[in-house]
Design a protein around this motif. Structure first.
Motif, PDB file in Angstrom:
ATOM      1  N   LEU A  84       0.836  -1.196   0.000  1.00 26.75           N
ATOM      2  CA  LEU A  84       0.000   0.000   0.000  1.00 26.75           C
ATOM      3  C   LEU A  84       0.873   1.250   0.000  1.00 26.75           C
ATOM      4  O   LEU A  84       0.543   2.261   0.613  1.00 26.75           O
ATOM      5  CB  LEU A  84      -0.929  -0.010   1.222  1.00 26.75           C
ATOM      6  CG  LEU A  84      -2.124  -0.959   1.135  1.00 26.75           C
ATOM      7  CD1 LEU A  84      -2.724  -1.199   2.511  1.00 26.75           C
ATOM      8  CD2 LEU A  84      -3.184  -0.416   0.192  1.00 26.75           C
ATOM      9  N   VAL A  85       1.984   1.173  -0.707  1.00 25.22           N
ATOM     10  CA  VAL A  85       2.898   2.301  -0.787  1.00 25.22           C
ATOM     11  C   VAL A  85       2.173   3.511  -1.374  1.00 25.22           C
ATOM     12  O   VAL A  85       1.571   3.432  -2.444  1.00 25.22           O
ATOM     13  CB  VAL A  85       4.129   1.958  -1.647  1.00 25.22           C
ATOM     14  CG1 VAL A  85       4.993   3.191  -1.867  1.00 25.22           C
ATOM     15  CG2 VAL A  85       4.943   0.845  -1.011  1.00 25.22           C
ATOM     16  N   GLY A  86       2.208   4.613  -0.645  1.00 23.11           N
ATOM     17  CA  GLY A  86       1.604   5.844  -1.127  1.00 23.11           C
ATOM     18  C   GLY A  86       0.094   5.868  -1.130  1.00 23.11           C
ATOM     19  O   GLY A  86      -0.512   6.819  -1.629  1.00 23.11           O
ATOM     20  N   ALA A  87      -0.539   4.847  -0.563  1.00 20.98           N
ATOM     21  CA  ALA A  87      -2.003   4.782  -0.572  1.00 20.98           C
ATOM     22  C   ALA A  87      -2.611   5.852   0.333  1.00 20.98           C
ATOM     23  O   ALA A  87      -2.021   6.244   1.332  1.00 20.98           O
ATOM     24  CB  ALA A  87      -2.468   3.402  -0.123  1.00 20.98           C
ATOM     25  N   ASP A  88      -3.792   6.309  -0.040  1.00 20.50           N
ATOM     26  CA  ASP A  88      -4.532   7.267   0.786  1.00 20.50           C
ATOM     27  C   ASP A  88      -5.565   6.500   1.598  1.00 20.50           C
ATOM     28  O   ASP A  88      -6.588   6.066   1.080  1.00 20.50           O
ATOM     29  CB  ASP A  88      -5.226   8.312  -0.089  1.00 20.50           C
ATOM     30  CG  ASP A  88      -5.848   9.440   0.746  1.00 20.50           C
ATOM     31  OD1 ASP A  88      -5.932   9.292   1.981  1.00 20.50           O
ATOM     32  OD2 ASP A  88      -6.262  10.454   0.152  1.00 20.50           O
ATOM     33  N   LEU A  89      -5.252   6.316   2.872  1.00 19.74           N
ATOM     34  CA  LEU A  89      -6.135   5.614   3.805  1.00 19.74           C
ATOM     35  C   LEU A  89      -6.594   6.567   4.901  1.00 19.74           C
ATOM     36  O   LEU A  89      -6.932   6.133   5.998  1.00 19.74           O
ATOM     37  CB  LEU A  89      -5.410   4.412   4.406  1.00 19.74           C
ATOM     38  CG  LEU A  89      -5.227   3.206   3.464  1.00 19.74           C
ATOM     39  CD1 LEU A  89      -3.990   2.411   3.837  1.00 19.74           C
ATOM     40  CD2 LEU A  89      -6.455   2.316   3.478  1.00 19.74           C
ATOM     41  N   SER A  90      -6.625   7.846   4.583  1.00 18.19           N
ATOM     42  CA  SER A  90      -7.048   8.813   5.592  1.00 18.19           C
ATOM     43  C   SER A  90      -8.468   8.511   6.036  1.00 18.19           C
ATOM     44  O   SER A  90      -9.339   8.201   5.229  1.00 18.19           O
ATOM     45  CB  SER A  90      -6.945  10.237   5.036  1.00 18.19           C
ATOM     46  OG  SER A  90      -7.651  10.380   3.818  1.00 18.19           O
ATOM     47  N   ARG A  91      -8.651   8.537   7.344  1.00 20.94           N
ATOM     48  CA  ARG A  91      -9.950   8.281   7.998  1.00 20.94           C
ATOM     49  C   ARG A  91     -10.466   6.854   7.787  1.00 20.94           C
ATOM     50  O   ARG A  91     -11.638   6.562   8.043  1.00 20.94           O
ATOM     51  CB  ARG A  91     -11.004   9.298   7.547  1.00 20.94           C
ATOM     52  CG  ARG A  91     -10.646  10.743   7.851  1.00 20.94           C
ATOM     53  CD  ARG A  91     -11.783  11.692   7.496  1.00 20.94           C
ATOM     54  NE  ARG A  91     -12.183  11.558   6.097  1.00 20.94           N
ATOM     55  CZ  ARG A  91     -11.539  12.145   5.086  1.00 20.94           C
ATOM     56  NH1 ARG A  91     -10.469  12.899   5.339  1.00 20.94           N
ATOM     57  NH2 ARG A  91     -11.961  12.005   3.847  1.00 20.94           N
ATOM     58  N   ALA A  92      -9.611   5.962   7.299  1.00 22.59           N
ATOM     59  CA  ALA A  92     -10.033   4.577   7.087  1.00 22.59           C
ATOM     60  C   ALA A  92     -10.262   3.870   8.418  1.00 22.59           C
ATOM     61  O   ALA A  92      -9.611   4.163   9.421  1.00 22.59           O
ATOM     62  CB  ALA A  92      -8.989   3.824   6.274  1.00 22.59           C
ATOM     63  N   ASP A  93     -11.197   2.928   8.407  1.00 19.80           N
ATOM     64  CA  ASP A  93     -11.471   2.105   9.589  1.00 19.80           C
ATOM     65  C   ASP A  93     -10.692   0.808   9.442  1.00 19.80           C
ATOM     66  O   ASP A  93     -11.077  -0.084   8.682  1.00 19.80           O
ATOM     67  CB  ASP A  93     -12.969   1.822   9.706  1.00 19.80           C
ATOM     68  CG  ASP A  93     -13.313   1.032  10.979  1.00 19.80           C
ATOM     69  OD1 ASP A  93     -12.381   0.671  11.725  1.00 19.80           O
ATOM     70  OD2 ASP A  93     -14.507   0.772  11.206  1.00 19.80           O
ATOM     71  N   LEU A  94      -9.578   0.706  10.152  1.00 22.70           N
ATOM     72  CA  LEU A  94      -8.718  -0.476  10.098  1.00 22.70           C
ATOM     73  C   LEU A  94      -8.611  -1.135  11.466  1.00 22.70           C
ATOM     74  O   LEU A  94      -7.637  -1.814  11.772  1.00 22.70           O
ATOM     75  CB  LEU A  94      -7.326  -0.077   9.587  1.00 22.70           C
ATOM     76  CG  LEU A  94      -7.253   0.267   8.089  1.00 22.70           C
ATOM     77  CD1 LEU A  94      -6.076   1.186   7.804  1.00 22.70           C
ATOM     78  CD2 LEU A  94      -7.149  -0.995   7.252  1.00 22.70           C
ATOM     79  N   ARG A  95      -9.632  -0.969  12.267  1.00 19.05           N
ATOM     80  CA  ARG A  95      -9.631  -1.599  13.593  1.00 19.05           C
ATOM     81  C   ARG A  95      -9.516  -3.112  13.458  1.00 19.05           C
ATOM     82  O   ARG A  95     -10.196  -3.734  12.640  1.00 19.05           O
ATOM     83  CB  ARG A  95     -10.917  -1.245  14.343  1.00 19.05           C
ATOM     84  CG  ARG A  95     -10.985   0.177  14.859  1.00 19.05           C
ATOM     85  CD  ARG A  95     -12.352   0.491  15.454  1.00 19.05           C
ATOM     86  NE  ARG A  95     -13.388   0.536  14.433  1.00 19.05           N
ATOM     87  CZ  ARG A  95     -14.685   0.641  14.676  1.00 19.05           C
ATOM     88  NH1 ARG A  95     -15.107   0.691  15.927  1.00 19.05           N
ATOM     89  NH2 ARG A  95     -15.558   0.687  13.675  1.00 19.05           N
ATOM     90  N   ASP A  96      -8.623  -3.688  14.259  1.00 16.52           N
ATOM     91  CA  ASP A  96      -8.434  -5.139  14.321  1.00 16.52           C
ATOM     92  C   ASP A  96      -7.940  -5.730  13.005  1.00 16.52           C
ATOM     93  O   ASP A  96      -7.953  -6.954  12.826  1.00 16.52           O
ATOM     94  CB  ASP A  96      -9.728  -5.843  14.743  1.00 16.52           C
ATOM     95  CG  ASP A  96     -10.264  -5.331  16.062  1.00 16.52           C
ATOM     96  OD1 ASP A  96      -9.548  -5.481  17.079  1.00 16.52           O
ATOM     97  OD2 ASP A  96     -11.372  -4.760  16.092  1.00 16.52           O
ATOM     98  N   ALA A  97      -7.499  -4.904  12.068  1.00 15.99           N
ATOM     99  CA  ALA A  97      -7.013  -5.407  10.783  1.00 15.99           C
ATOM    100  C   ALA A  97      -5.637  -6.045  10.938  1.00 15.99           C
ATOM    101  O   ALA A  97      -4.861  -5.689  11.825  1.00 15.99           O
ATOM    102  CB  ALA A  97      -6.949  -4.278   9.763  1.00 15.99           C
ATOM    103  N   ASN A  98      -5.352  -7.007  10.048  1.00 16.95           N
ATOM    104  CA  ASN A  98      -4.043  -7.644  10.025  1.00 16.95           C
ATOM    105  C   ASN A  98      -3.219  -7.007   8.916  1.00 16.95           C
ATOM    106  O   ASN A  98      -3.454  -7.250   7.738  1.00 16.95           O
ATOM    107  CB  ASN A  98      -4.189  -9.144   9.783  1.00 16.95           C
ATOM    108  CG  ASN A  98      -2.823  -9.846   9.715  1.00 16.95           C
ATOM    109  OD1 ASN A  98      -1.795  -9.262  10.063  1.00 16.95           O
ATOM    110  ND2 ASN A  98      -2.816 -11.090   9.282  1.00 16.95           N
ATOM    111  N   LEU A  99      -2.265  -6.164   9.310  1.00 16.13           N
ATOM    112  CA  LEU A  99      -1.380  -5.495   8.368  1.00 16.13           C
ATOM    113  C   LEU A  99       0.072  -5.895   8.631  1.00 16.13           C
ATOM    114  O   LEU A  99       0.998  -5.159   8.305  1.00 16.13           O
ATOM    115  CB  LEU A  99      -1.539  -3.978   8.486  1.00 16.13           C
ATOM    116  CG  LEU A  99      -2.829  -3.394   7.884  1.00 16.13           C
ATOM    117  CD1 LEU A  99      -3.201  -2.094   8.572  1.00 16.13           C
ATOM    118  CD2 LEU A  99      -2.674  -3.173   6.389  1.00 16.13           C
ATOM    119  N   SER A 100       0.257  -7.066   9.192  1.00 12.25           N
ATOM    120  CA  SER A 100       1.612  -7.510   9.507  1.00 12.25           C
ATOM    121  C   SER A 100       2.417  -7.642   8.221  1.00 12.25           C
ATOM    122  O   SER A 100       1.968  -8.200   7.230  1.00 12.25           O
ATOM    123  CB  SER A 100       1.572  -8.851  10.254  1.00 12.25           C
ATOM    124  OG  SER A 100       0.895  -9.839   9.489  1.00 12.25           O
ATOM    125  N   GLY A 101       3.616  -7.080   8.242  1.00  7.88           N
ATOM    126  CA  GLY A 101       4.480  -7.145   7.071  1.00  7.88           C
ATOM    127  C   GLY A 101       4.045  -6.266   5.921  1.00  7.88           C
ATOM    128  O   GLY A 101       4.671  -6.287   4.854  1.00  7.88           O
TER     129      GLY A 101
END
Length: 321
Positions: A84-101
């Motif tokens: 997700l290089v350079g992605a716009d995730l402003s105000r995104a709901d990523l609660r409990d998400a798995n973003l490992s690595g």
């Protein structure tokens, strides 16, 4: 025309853009699944997204480079290893998400909600996390070099062995955070709150900690060489074995702090410092020298001569009597 497009239709197009070399059959399978969700009038479950994307790519690493995912609802999504290089995730709901690595280099996560998210070993170099909500998140071994975390809520986060070199953490909340062995070299941590945080063994060389709140913080063996602790509050902090060589301690509050075995402390560097009868200095000679030159404020409180000085506070943030 882009008006009135559903999030599922936007996602479908993002998959095409992110996976231009995918086999047409695999790509059609993924988009058919998305179209089915649209025709049934239901929102695509975040848990379905990784399976669809994985079907489009030859390897385990997939991505949405520079994707616009503003306000995306990705709670609980499995996005491990995602690009997700350079992605716009402003105000995104990523609660409990798995973003490992995951690779979130230069991503915009301003005001995103990453509470309890797993970001173990994630790359967040130069990412924007201003005002992000990250309480309880796992950032073990994460790379946050040059990241912008001004005003972020990092209450209770795990930043063990994380790299925060040159990170901007001004006015962030790190109460109860686990920062053991983290690298915070030259980070801006002005007015940050680190009450009860564990930063034992952390690298804080040249770190800006002006006005920081470090009540009951664990800083044993921390490397604070050249750190600026002007007006910082270190009441009841554990600084045993810490290296304070060339650290700026002007008007710092060391009431009830434990500096047993700390090195690099000299009376000349303690101008305006507040301390108490239960402050543990590295050696008896320094204790006696400070006692002889300090102003007696009463109730076992003292102040080394010098202008200014933060008002002494109890660990519950109420002023000492």
């Amino acid at each position: 025309m882009v008006e009135n497009r559903t999030s599922d239709q936007v996602l479908r197009d993002l998959l095409y853009l992110a996976c231009p070399d995918a086999h047409p059959v695999d790509r059609k399978t993924a988009t058919d699944a998305i179209d089915t969700a649209v025709s049934q009038g239901r929102r695509l479950d975040p848990a379905e997204i990784p399976a669809l994307v994985n079907g489009l790519l030859p390897g385990p690493v997939y991505g949405m480079l520079d994707a616009d995912m503003t306000d995306a609802g990705l709670r609980g999504a499995d996005l491990a290893q995602v690009n997700l290089v350079g992605a716009d995730l402003s105000r995104a709901d990523l609660r409990d998400a798995n973003l490992s690595g995951a690779d979130l280099t230069s991503a915009d996560l301003t005001h995103a909600d990453l509470s309890r998210a797993d970001l173990d070993s994630a790359r967040l170099c130069s990412a924007l996390l201003v005002g992000a909500r990250m309480a309880g998140a796992n950032l073990n071994r994460a790379d946050l070099t040059d990241a912008g975390l001004t005003g972020a809520d990092l209450d209770g986060v795990n930043l063990s062995s994380a790299d925060l070199h040159n990170a901007r953490l001004h006015n962030a909340n790190l109460d109860g955070a686990y920062l053991r062995d983290a690298d915070l070299t030259a980070a801006d941590m002005g007015t940050v709150s680190l009450a009860r945080a564990d930063a034992g063994g952390a690298n804080l060389v040249g770190t800006h900690l002006v006005g920081a709140y470090l009540v009951r913080a664990e800083l044993s063996r921390a490397r604070l060489m050249g750190a600026n602790l002007t007006n910082a509050v270190l009441c009841a902090a554990d600084l045993t074995g810490a290296d304070l060589t060339r650290a700026q301690l002007f008007a710092t509050d060391l009431t009830a702090a434990d500096l047993t075995g700390a090195i690099g402390i000299a009376p000349a560097s303690l101008s305006g410092v507040r301390w108490s009868s239960d402050t543990n200095w590295p050696d008896a000679l320094l204790h006696m020298e400070l006692l002889s030159i300090s102003e007696d404020l009463g109730n076992g409180l003292y102040r080394v001569p010098g202008p200014g000085g933060a008002r002494a506070v109890n660990p519950d943030r109420t002023p000492f009597a």
